[in-house]
Design an enzyme around this catalytic site. Structure first.
Site, PDB file in Angstrom:
ATOM      1  N   GLU A   3       0.916  -0.900  -0.137  1.00  0.00           N
ATOM      2  CA  GLU A   3       0.051  -0.168   0.020  1.00  0.00           C
ATOM      3  C   GLU A   3       0.852   1.192   0.210  1.00  0.00           C
ATOM      4  O   GLU A   3       0.903   1.609   0.971  1.00  0.00           O
ATOM      5  CB  GLU A   3      -0.784   0.042   1.005  1.00  0.00           C
ATOM      6  CG  GLU A   3      -1.650  -1.138   1.371  1.00  0.00           C
ATOM      7  CD  GLU A   3      -2.714  -0.733   1.474  1.00  0.00           C
ATOM      8  OE1 GLU A   3      -4.583  -0.903   1.640  1.00  0.00           O
ATOM      9  OE2 GLU A   3      -2.652  -0.294   2.867  1.00  0.00           O
ATOM     10  N   GLU A  19      -5.895  -7.417  -1.313  1.00  0.00           N
ATOM     11  CA  GLU A  19      -6.780  -7.315  -0.470  1.00  0.00           C
ATOM     12  C   GLU A  19      -7.794  -6.525  -0.620  1.00  0.00           C
ATOM     13  O   GLU A  19      -8.001  -5.578  -1.421  1.00  0.00           O
ATOM     14  CB  GLU A  19      -5.658  -6.215   0.402  1.00  0.00           C
ATOM     15  CG  GLU A  19      -4.292  -6.900   1.044  1.00  0.00           C
ATOM     16  CD  GLU A  19      -3.768  -5.964   1.917  1.00  0.00           C
ATOM     17  OE1 GLU A  19      -4.857  -4.828   2.926  1.00  0.00           O
ATOM     18  OE2 GLU A  19      -2.628  -5.352   2.107  1.00  0.00           O
TER      19      GLU A  19
END
Length: 348
Positions: free
Chosen positions: A173, A282
């Site tokens: 991320e 995710e």
């Protein structure tokens, strides 16, 4: 995420940014020709097992977690790796050695494997990208070399163990960058150099492994375009666009039906704009709303299948086995009874 619910799926309507309806497909493609990676990040598993946590299948029989996941359609495993982690039961572990051991278990279970380099000693995400303590005082040239050497070391350890990861994330991320402050998106030329060092290290050990670049808010097209436009402009090397999608963490905690069409359109736009494959690395939903999470997963899986030219590679649930009773995490797919919830059935 999985709560047992009826065979038919309620069709839900909502307005998205693009003004179309969100529907739960009644008959998703689950034929033998479906090559989708249906995955789970289960990096908490060694700690859970060490603490004595017991996993039970749908019938209440104690079983190995890998077996339960596989029986629910999971065919791919994602594992995070930290540079010098602590032994904290929830925010530690995930060392190179532990990651290799878990990858061996995954391969023996017939799973495809993704490795997620956080380039930190603990959690890395959009709110924090802290350099490993051992790298804290390195200059930029030394930092690039440390990243290369560490990536090469982990990849080599995996190769020595007979593991060839299908995918590797260079950073987790990294919407705002990684290894801050040097690798911030405020300094894209430096961030690009760091990413490319990771890419080169992966390919030096395994040329067939696909390198993923991962940002959050997969429903946010403007955010995705901003990031990957900058990556392209700065010569960043990668193979796959990886996105997170968590309706729970969006402002106001909206139902997934309000953003899932934006996700589907963004996936298609990423492929058309950059010519890359895409993947949801995710996702997750509330453990107390298993049917809703199941519906979300069915819809998300179909959105990925709908990406043209089979460039939608898969969907990974983040820590489905991480039961709240152990982790205090609200978005697992495991119940207080030690069994998977209905949500996990979406992967069957």
């Amino acid at each position: 995420m999985k709560y047992h619910f009826s065979l038919f799926i309620t069709i839900l309507f909502c307005f998205s940014v693009w003004g179309c309806k969100a529907e739960v497909p009644a008959n998703p493609d689950t034929s033998s020709t479906d090559k989708l990676a249906k995955g789970a990040d289960i990096s908490w598993l060694p700690q859970m097992e060490a603490s004595g946590y017991k996993f039970y299948n749908d019938l209440g029989v104690q079983e190995d977690c890998f077996k339960i996941l596989k029986d629910h359609g999971i065919n791919s495993i994602r594992l995070r790796t930290w540079v010098n982690p602590s032994d904290d039961p929830a925010s530690g572990h995930c060392s190179k050695d532990e990651t290799v051991a878990m990858a061996i278990r995954a391969q023996k279970s017939g799973m495809r494997i993704m490795i997620d380099f956080h380039y930190s000693d603990s959690w890395a995400d959009p709110s924090k990208q802290v350099k490993p303590s051992a790298w804290a005082n390195l200059n930029f040239e030394q930092l690039k070399q440390a990243l290369y050497d560490y990536t090469f070391e982990v990849m080599t350890a995996l190769k020595t163990a007979g593991i060839t990861p299908e995918w590797v994330q260079v950073g987790n991320e990294i919407t705002g960058g990684m290894l801050l402050p040097e690798g911030s998106t405020d300094n894209w030329p430096q961030l690009a150099q760091l990413i490319n060092k990771g890419y080169d290290a992966v390919k030096a050990v395994s040329s067939t492994t696909k390198v993923i670049l991962h940002i959050d808010q997969g429903n946010n097209n403007a955010r995705s375009r901003w990031w990957f436009d900058a990556a392209k402009a700065n010569g960043v090397k990668y193979d796959v666009i990886g996105l997170s999608y968590y309706p729970y963490w969006l402002p106001g905690n909206p139902d997934y039906t309000l953003s899932v069409n934006d996700l589907g359109n963004n996936l298609k736009d990423m492929v058309a704009r950059y010519g890359k494959e895409v993947m949801l690395v995710e996702t997750g939903g509330e453990d107390t709303k298993a049917q809703n999470t199941y519906n979300m997963l069915i819809t998300v899986l179909q959105k990925v299948r709908d990406v043209p030219e089979n460039k939608g590679l898969g969907v990974f649930y983040w820590e489905p086995e991480g039961a709240r009773s152990w982790s205090h995490y609200a978005l697992s797919a495991w119940g207080s009874d030690g069994k998977p919830t209905l949500a996990l059935d979406a992967f069957k």
